[in-house]
Design an enzyme around this catalytic site. Structure first.
Site, short mmCIF file in Angstrom:
data_model
loop_
_atom_site.label_atom_id
_atom_site.label_comp_id
_atom_site.label_asym_id
_atom_site.label_seq_id
_atom_site.Cartn_x
_atom_site.Cartn_y
_atom_site.Cartn_z
N CYS A 1 47.05 63.42 51.70
CA CYS A 1 45.93 62.54 51.39
C CYS A 1 44.64 63.34 51.23
O CYS A 1 44.28 64.11 52.14
CB CYS A 1 45.75 61.50 52.49
SG CYS A 1 44.28 60.46 52.28
N ARG B 1 40.97 23.52 37.71
CA ARG B 1 41.51 22.76 36.57
C ARG B 1 42.97 22.40 36.80
O ARG B 1 43.44 21.35 36.38
CB ARG B 1 41.37 23.58 35.29
CG ARG B 1 42.04 22.94 34.08
CD ARG B 1 41.83 23.78 32.84
NE ARG B 1 40.48 23.62 32.32
CZ ARG B 1 39.97 24.36 31.34
NH1 ARG B 1 40.69 25.31 30.80
NH2 ARG B 1 38.75 24.15 30.91
N LYS C 1 37.63 34.96 20.74
CA LYS C 1 37.84 36.04 21.70
C LYS C 1 37.10 37.31 21.25
O LYS C 1 36.94 37.55 20.06
CB LYS C 1 39.33 36.35 21.83
CG LYS C 1 40.14 35.25 22.52
CD LYS C 1 40.03 35.37 24.03
CE LYS C 1 41.04 34.45 24.71
NZ LYS C 1 41.04 34.64 26.17
N GLU D 1 32.55 27.70 35.87
CA GLU D 1 33.47 28.80 36.11
C GLU D 1 33.13 29.51 37.41
O GLU D 1 31.96 29.84 37.66
CB GLU D 1 33.38 29.80 34.94
CG GLU D 1 34.63 30.63 34.75
CD GLU D 1 35.63 29.94 33.80
OE1 GLU D 1 36.67 30.55 33.54
OE2 GLU D 1 35.36 28.82 33.36
N CYS E 1 42.00 62.00 54.23
CA CYS E 1 42.17 62.28 55.67
C CYS E 1 43.03 63.49 55.96
O CYS E 1 43.09 63.95 57.10
CB CYS E 1 42.75 61.05 56.37
SG CYS E 1 44.49 60.72 55.95
N LYS F 1 31.76 32.74 26.85
CA LYS F 1 33.03 32.19 27.34
C LYS F 1 33.36 32.95 28.63
O LYS F 1 33.86 34.07 28.61
CB LYS F 1 34.13 32.38 26.30
CG LYS F 1 35.45 31.73 26.66
CD LYS F 1 36.44 31.87 25.50
CE LYS F 1 37.77 31.19 25.82
NZ LYS F 1 38.48 31.86 26.93
#
Length: 314
Positions: free
Chosen positions: A296, A33, A199, A67, A299, A12
């Site tokens: 950060c 769909r 599922k 899909e 950097c 699925k």
């Protein structure tokens, strides 16, 4: 559900359902769909998905359901900016810029024929014909009986196959192979009676949080990554899991991330490590509190928290 009727067990797929239409062997339409009656026209982007044939030998009208997906392997390049492959595929296929969509490494996986090949009696044969035309078809097992061994084999085979290919799946579908027999079963207001879906569930494993590291995506946004005591899941040793973004991390943790907290970890579709639950252990203090970085780590510049509401950044 199956009784003694031959069936297909299929993965699925967890992506965006799409219908392709061919006339005289040429791809002429691609639609999502939508609401079940009217979908979105995505032909401009379907034409840049590398595994969708633009021309096929079959000259009669042919409508294929399938899909649009992004494999977990391809999704790794974008995982710091998107939560999962399904949302990534859904957003990418709706881009107005086909050149940008082409960079997203999307795939179309065919799993049914809505119109065409009427003389072919079995869905398994139709799918194999599509494969011969150059389509990538859904992994399936074709069985002539339904004893426990065959069902268990089907489940085990398909989960391993999806894992190997990096396909995002959220379950398995069992569908009657005889197309005409399945059609005669009719449908309810919700679904056709020739198929049933199950599922998957993901098993959770507890471990202890050691730290939160910060990585950077293409847009310059820092992404939190949970680092925890190694845990064995589905035959792999896992010790890191993306927390996706600051909002998701704080929703899981309640906004107070501490060393030593207990995390529940699972591998989504047996591939991507995810945190499903966050439990605080001990009292909050300065020593165990994991603060947001002021600088950060990539950097060395100053960091700031931005909140986006619609198109407005606060």
């Amino acid at each position: 559900f199956l009784g003694t009727v031959p069936y297909l067990a299929m993965c699925k797929m967890d992506g965006l359902t799409c219908s392709l239409k061919y006339e005289n062997g040429e791809l002429v339409s691609a639609e999502t769909r939508g609401n079940g009656l009217v979908g979105e026209n995505i032909l401009h982007n379907a034409k840049v998905i590398s595994n969708i044939p633009k021309n096929i030998p079959y000259k009669e009208e042919l409508i294929i359901d399938g899909e649009i997906i992004c494999t977990y392997y391809d999704f790794e390049k974008f995982s710091s900016e998107y939560k999962n492959p399904r949302n990534f595929a859904s957003g990418s296929i709706r881009l107005l810029d086909s050149a940008e969509c082409a960079k997203r490494d999307l795939k179309f996986i065919a799993w049914d024929i809505i119109k065409g090949m009427e003389i072919v009696p079995f869905l398994s044969s139709k799918l194999l014909a599509l494969e011969a035309y150059g389509f990538e078809i859904v992994p399936f097992v074709n069985s002539s009986n339904t004893d426990d061994y065959t069902l268990n084999y089907s489940v085990d085979f398909l989960l391993k196959k999806a894992n190997k290919l990096g396909y995002p799946i959220d379950g398995l579908v069992f569908k009657i192979d005889d197309v005409e027999y399945g059609r005669k079963l009719g449908k309810t207001t919700h679904h056709f009676k020739n198929a049933i879906a199950y599922k998957l569930y993901d098993e959770n494993y507890e471990t202890q949080l050691l730290d939160i590291e910060w990585t950077m995506g293409r847009t310059g946004v820092l992404t939190p990554v949970a680092v925890f005591e190694p845990v064995e899941i589905d035959g792999a040793t896992i010790e890191r899991a993306s927390l996706h973004n600051l909002s998701i991390m704080e929703e899981l943790s309640g906004g107070f991330e501490r060393k030593g907290d207990i995390l529940s970890i699972y591998r989504a579709n047996q591939i991507i490590p995810q945190v499903s639950k966050w439990e605080h252990v001990g009292d909050y203090n300065e020593e165990n509190h994991l603060k947001l970085p002021a600088v950060c780590p990539i950097c060395g510049g100053a960091t700031k928290v931005e909140i986006t509401i619609g198109t407005k950044i606060l």
